[in-house]
Enzyme design. Structure first.
Site, PDB file in Angstrom:
ATOM      1  N   ASP A  43       4.065   3.721  -4.276  1.00 26.57           N
ATOM      2  CA  ASP A  43       2.918   3.568  -3.277  1.00 26.57           C
ATOM      3  C   ASP A  43       1.007   3.835  -3.880  1.00 26.57           C
ATOM      4  O   ASP A  43       0.685   3.678  -3.388  1.00 26.57           O
ATOM      5  CB  ASP A  43       3.023   3.818  -2.430  1.00 26.57           C
ATOM      6  CG  ASP A  43       3.223   5.929  -2.431  1.00 26.57           C
ATOM      7  OD1 ASP A  43       3.201   6.600  -3.633  1.00 26.57           O
ATOM      8  OD2 ASP A  43       3.520   6.376  -1.442  1.00 26.57           O
ATOM      9  N   SER A  44       1.302   4.350  -5.508  1.00 24.51           N
ATOM     10  CA  SER A  44       0.391   4.357  -6.514  1.00 24.51           C
ATOM     11  C   SER A  44      -0.988   3.215  -6.508  1.00 24.51           C
ATOM     12  O   SER A  44      -1.077   3.412  -6.628  1.00 24.51           O
ATOM     13  CB  SER A  44       0.388   5.535  -7.481  1.00 24.51           C
ATOM     14  OG  SER A  44       1.822   4.344  -8.115  1.00 24.51           O
ATOM     15  N   GLU A 181       6.865  16.516  -9.798  1.00 23.52           N
ATOM     16  CA  GLU A 181       5.043  16.175 -10.339  1.00 23.52           C
ATOM     17  C   GLU A 181       4.521  17.496  -9.994  1.00 23.52           C
ATOM     18  O   GLU A 181       4.613  18.345  -8.704  1.00 23.52           O
ATOM     19  CB  GLU A 181       4.678  15.153  -8.830  1.00 23.52           C
ATOM     20  CG  GLU A 181       3.209  14.780  -9.092  1.00 23.52           C
ATOM     21  CD  GLU A 181       2.275  13.934  -8.285  1.00 23.52           C
ATOM     22  OE1 GLU A 181       1.554  12.512  -8.919  1.00 23.52           O
ATOM     23  OE2 GLU A 181       3.508  12.931  -7.677  1.00 23.52           O
TER      24      GLU A 181
END
Length: 278
Positions: A43-44, A181
């Site tokens: 979705d980046s 992350e």
């Protein structure tokens, strides 16, 4: 095409897994040609393709649209698609409807969800329905408002212990892999050692089972600044700007198009347009 079984075997044998984002046909095609093990339709795309300030505005329709293009470009690569913001924090029935749509309409092989807590039951629910799920812990971009911005997670003992517990819960719920992350490399190594499923790091050091980067960051395409954890392997942005600037200059000075870029017609046909009067 590699599968869940192949990724587990790669972890067991110590072979690093390569993952790269792709958002359209050409980027997916290039990723497959480069023999990337796994593609993430993240979705980046909201930020690097659609120009939003965050991933929050991205919709299920956006993810389906872009994943379909990626699928056409990378027919032989395992594709993971993000479930966008709030698409899996509703009822389990609505979550399943969104998940079903993405998988059936786009051709994604697995879905990725962020966080733990109530998301653990979502991972289990989707897994039981036959949908492979990749978990995502640490810095979870959909929750940056709650996390206080884009900051490293798990830096103190208490939060690190929580991440380890959450990672184990994700695996127990059926996740086929875990993205870590922006966590300390020591913590990422501990988590990787305690899980049987592969860990894919982004800003998590080298002692994980694989790495993922954003396509645009890796090749310096349309980005002004990149996070500390990114290595830019090339810079296509400079070449693109140079090429477009040269095009603009040549059009303005009538250097383009040249005769070799144009089409012609026979002289008698040209004259016939005006009844032979020209």
């Amino acid at each position: 095409m590699k599968t869940k079984t192949d990724f587990l075997k790669m972890k067991e044998q110590g072979e690093p897994i390569t993952m790269l984002t792709a958002y359209d046909y050409p980027s997916a095609k290039l990723a497959e040609e480069a023999e990337v093990d796994m593609i993430l339709v993240g979705d980046s795309l909201g930020m690097v393709v659609l120009g939003y300030d965050s991933t929050v505005p991205v919709t299920v329709e956006d993810m389906i649209h872009h994943t379909k293009a990626v699928r056409r470009g990378a027919k032989e690569t395992f594709i993971v698609t993000d479930m966008p913001f709030m698409s899996y924090h509703v009822s389990l029935q609505e979550t399943m409807m969104n998940a079903r749509r993405i998988v059936q309409e786009s051709g994604a092989h697995a879905l990725k969800v962020e966080g733990a807590g109530e998301v653990i039951s979502t991972i289990q629910y989707l897994t039981n329905a036959g949908i492979p799920v990749v978990a995502h812990l640490g810095l979870t971009p959909q929750s940056v408002g709650v996390l206080g911005g884009y900051k490293v997670q798990g830096k103190d003992a208490e939060s690190a212990k929580k991440l380890i517990e959450d990672a184990k819960k994700c695996e127990e719920a059926g996740a086929i892999a875990l993205v870590l992350e922006c966590v300390p490399m020591q913590l990422a190594e501990l988590i990787s050692e305690q899980l049987t499923i592969p860990t894919i790091g982004i800003g998590a050091g080298q002692k994980v089972d694989g790495q993922v980067l954003v396509y645009h960051d890796l090749i310096s395409y349309g980005v002004n600044r990149v996070p500390k954890f990114v290595k830019q392997y090339t810079s296509v942005q400079e070449e693109i700007v140079r090429g477009i600037s040269q095009y603009v200059t040549e059009v303005k000075t009538r250097q383009f198009p040249e005769e070799k870029h144009s089409f012609t017609m026979k002289e008698e046909d040209r004259l016939a347009l005006y009844g032979g009067k020209q």
